[in-house]
Design an enzyme around this catalytic site. Structure first.
Site, short mmCIF file in Angstrom:
data_model
loop_
_atom_site.label_atom_id
_atom_site.label_comp_id
_atom_site.label_asym_id
_atom_site.label_seq_id
_atom_site.Cartn_x
_atom_site.Cartn_y
_atom_site.Cartn_z
N TYR A 72 102.77 88.12 -19.88
CA TYR A 72 102.82 88.77 -18.56
C TYR A 72 101.45 89.33 -18.20
O TYR A 72 100.97 89.17 -17.07
CB TYR A 72 103.86 89.90 -18.58
CG TYR A 72 104.15 90.46 -17.21
CD1 TYR A 72 105.23 90.01 -16.46
CD2 TYR A 72 103.34 91.45 -16.66
CE1 TYR A 72 105.49 90.52 -15.20
CE2 TYR A 72 103.60 91.97 -15.39
CZ TYR A 72 104.66 91.50 -14.66
OH TYR A 72 104.92 92.01 -13.42
N PHE A 124 93.20 77.69 10.43
CA PHE A 124 94.38 76.91 10.06
C PHE A 124 95.64 77.64 10.51
O PHE A 124 95.62 78.85 10.69
CB PHE A 124 94.39 76.66 8.54
CG PHE A 124 95.54 75.79 8.12
CD1 PHE A 124 95.61 74.48 8.54
CD2 PHE A 124 96.57 76.30 7.35
CE1 PHE A 124 96.69 73.68 8.20
CE2 PHE A 124 97.66 75.50 6.99
CZ PHE A 124 97.72 74.19 7.41
N ASP A 125 96.75 76.91 10.67
CA ASP A 125 97.94 77.53 11.27
C ASP A 125 98.49 78.72 10.48
O ASP A 125 98.89 79.72 11.07
CB ASP A 125 99.04 76.50 11.58
CG ASP A 125 99.50 75.72 10.38
OD1 ASP A 125 98.81 75.77 9.36
OD2 ASP A 125 100.56 75.07 10.44
N ASP A 215 87.72 80.39 4.09
CA ASP A 215 88.99 79.72 3.81
C ASP A 215 88.56 78.44 3.11
O ASP A 215 88.10 77.49 3.74
CB ASP A 215 89.75 79.45 5.10
CG ASP A 215 91.04 78.68 4.85
OD1 ASP A 215 91.22 78.18 3.73
OD2 ASP A 215 91.85 78.59 5.78
N ALA A 217 89.94 76.06 1.04
CA ALA A 217 90.85 75.02 0.52
C ALA A 217 90.13 73.72 0.15
O ALA A 217 90.39 73.13 -0.89
CB ALA A 217 91.95 74.75 1.54
N LYS A 258 94.65 71.87 -2.80
CA LYS A 258 93.76 70.86 -2.23
C LYS A 258 92.67 70.52 -3.25
O LYS A 258 92.89 69.76 -4.17
CB LYS A 258 93.15 71.37 -0.91
CG LYS A 258 94.10 71.29 0.27
CD LYS A 258 95.02 72.46 0.33
CE LYS A 258 95.75 72.58 1.65
NZ LYS A 258 96.73 73.67 1.62
N HIS A 450 106.48 74.46 13.95
CA HIS A 450 106.46 73.02 13.66
C HIS A 450 107.25 72.64 12.41
O HIS A 450 107.72 71.53 12.29
CB HIS A 450 105.03 72.50 13.56
CG HIS A 450 104.16 73.25 12.58
ND1 HIS A 450 103.69 74.51 12.84
CD2 HIS A 450 103.71 72.92 11.35
CE1 HIS A 450 102.96 74.92 11.82
NE2 HIS A 450 102.96 73.97 10.90
N1 F0G Z 1 93.82 77.01 4.81
C1 F0G Z 1 93.68 75.70 5.07
C2 F0G Z 1 92.40 75.20 5.65
C3 F0G Z 1 94.74 74.83 4.82
O1 F0G Z 1 94.59 73.55 5.10
C4 F0G Z 1 95.92 75.34 4.25
C5 F0G Z 1 97.05 74.47 3.98
C6 F0G Z 1 96.02 76.71 3.98
C7 F0G Z 1 94.94 77.52 4.27
C8 F0G Z 1 97.28 77.32 3.39
O2 F0G Z 1 97.42 76.96 2.07
O3 F0G Z 1 99.54 75.63 1.98
O4 F0G Z 1 98.53 76.63 -0.07
O5 F0G Z 1 99.60 78.06 1.59
N2 F0G Z 1 97.15 73.33 4.43
C9 F0G Z 1 98.17 72.36 4.16
C10 F0G Z 1 97.92 71.15 5.00
C11 F0G Z 1 99.57 72.86 4.24
O6 F0G Z 1 98.81 70.29 5.06
O7 F0G Z 1 96.84 71.02 5.56
P1 F0G Z 1 98.85 76.81 1.37
#
Ligand code: F0G
Length: 458
Positions: A72, A124-125, A215, A217, A258, A450
């Site tokens: 843990y 990102f969304d 960000d 990813a 990613k 979406h």
């Molecule tokens: N930031 C970016 C640029 C992303 O593309 C994503 C996720 C996230 C943050 C959030 O990360 O999914 O691990 O919580 N993108 C995926 C996509 C879902 O299909 O582009 P997460």
């Protein structure tokens, strides 16, 4: 004869795929209310919904899974990951989280308040969702060139410094705690941000006392583009470039699904201890104790290994060339795709593909459904449905671009699959004039609609 390019790996384990018939797919997508997220994976032949968590781990990552320490607190897996993160990113402090949006939730809880303004390059969304959930406003400062899909600009993820400075001078500066640089910029088409731009954004933000958060990813893919496109970086290694990129930041959020090539995981990298301490409280509350934060030991081990593999030039070259291979097949057939090709995906310009459809009928969604029916290929809409409603007026937001994203999972499909995808889309392109109507929404959630939206044919 010059030797052709070939993948920098071979395949050790396979997963069978089932092909389906068009009449089956027509029924399945109807039953799914024309939302591709509602399909079962066995109803899909080539799944390009996302490159997130869908990649193939290497033999070394799988062997690291067996060495996971599931204690843990203070697990060796935590320290292995901590060392890898400091080594690759240069951030001294880190918090594990279960995925990228969890990292956003934790870090933003420590940094963003109601009424704040958060500039960035096409957030990102989920990032935007976490900003708006806190009653703050995301301000898009991406360069205008990003919205012309025909324009060949090497760094379409760049931030427009004039737009950014305007945000800094027209809002109370204490209401702007941070700027987010998304590398690569997913929303604008997997497009990279140049080192020059990162440097300038950081200098301007420092001048105004605004913190720089990445960000991150797809940070390694961004570094690949810097190496191959930006003057002065050709001779630097991916890891040197990554270290330089992050040296301009105060923190980073990471979706490890990613560029760290794992199926689940995330983390936050932080420069200063004070912010780390503040964010730790939220990590414990939302994710778990700070030495595991929503991840199992074995997952932290695989992630540590994935960070090294994901920043190898040969791996990145194989990956990005496969994406470009799909892009060039489509380009040769005249299908309108975004240029230059993105790092993780090909973005089809649905407005130019179906110019006769009104935006109110969800052009990109219409195209994504057609592609599925044609070949069992699942892409994703990045258009009006994903852009969601304005949180205050509740009106639909109509984005500049209506895109269908074909995201390529890492090390998962072969180039024959890419040929299959291209042929499916080209078939739709040839019958595009017969697609005369789109969809209307019958049910939607109040935020991030979406994922669960339901539609019917217009
Ligand atoms: N930031 C970016 C640029 C992303 O593309 C994503 C996720 C996230 C943050 C959030 O990360 O999914 O691990 O919580 N993108 C995926 C996509 C879902 O299909 O582009 P997460």
């Amino acid at each position: 004869m010059e030797l052709p390019f070939a993948e920098s790996y071979k395949i050790k384990m396979v997963e069978p795929l089932r092909r389906s018939q068009r009449h089956e797919r027509e029924q399945w997508i109807k039953d799914a209310h024309y939302n591709l997220f509602n399909l079962r994976s066995d109803q899909v032949f080539v799944d390009l919904l996302t490159d997130s968590g869908t990649g193939a781990m290497s033999d070394r990552q799988w062997s690291e899974m067996m060495l996971g320490d599931e204690s843990y607190a203070g697990a060796s897996s935590y320290f292995k990951l901590k060392n890898a993160i400091t080594d690759i990113t240069g951030f001294d402090f880190f918090l594990p989280t279960h995925q990228g949006r969890a990292a956003e939730n934790v870090l933003f809880s420590a940094m963003i308040n109601s009424g704040d303004f958060i500039p960035g390059n096409a957030h990102f969304d989920t990032t935007k969702g976490h900003i708006e959930f806190r009653k703050a406003t995301a301000v898009d400062c991406t360069i205008d060139e990003a919205f012309d899909t025909t324009l060949d600009h090497p760094f379409k993820g760049n931030i427009d410094l004039n737009k950014l400075e305007k945000v800094y001078t027209t809002h109370p500066i204490e209401k702007i705690p941070l700027i987010i640089i998304t590398v690569t910029c997913n929303t604008s088409g997997g497009q990279p941000v140049s080192m020059q731009n990162i440097k300038e954004v950081a200098a301007l933000s420092k001048q105004y006392g605004v913190k720089v958060v990445f960000d991150a990813a797809r940070f390694a893919e961004n570094a690949y583009f810097i190496k191959t496109r930006e003057e002065g970086y050709a001779d630097k290694s991916i890891r040197e470039i990554v270290l330089e990129m992050f040296s301009y930041g105060d923190a980073m959020t990471m979706s490890s699904k990613k560029d760290a090539i794992v199926n689940m995981g995330g983390f936050i990298g932080i420069r200063e201890e004070a912010l780390f301490q503040k964010a730790s409280v939220f990590n414990i509350m939302f994710e778990g104790f700070i030495t595991y934060g929503g991840m199992s030991g074995r997952d932290m081990n695989a992630l540590a290994q994935g960070l090294y593999e994901g920043t190898e030039f040969d791996y990145l070259e194989t990956r990005i060339r496969q994406v470009a291979f799909l892009g060039s097949l489509l380009k040769e057939a005249g299908v309108p795709v975004q240029y230059p090709f993105g790092g993780h995906a090909i973005f089809v310009d649905a407005r130019r593909f179906l110019p006769h459809l009104p935006q109110e009928q969800y052009i990109a969604q219409t195209l994504a459904v057609e592609l599925y029916v044609e070949g069992g290929v699942r892409g994703v809409e990045i258009g009006t449905i994903m852009a969601d409603r304005d949180p205050s007026t509740r009106e639909n937001r109509y984005p500049n671009l209506e895109l269908v994203r074909l995201a390529i999972p890492r090390r998962t499909y072969t180039n024959n699959h890419m040929r299959y995808v291209a042929a499916s889309l080209i078939n739709v392109f040839e019958r595009r004039d017969q697609i005369t109507s789109g969809y209307e929404i019958t049910k939607e959630a109040p935020i991030l609609r979406h994922f669960t939206v339901q539609l019917k044919k217009k």
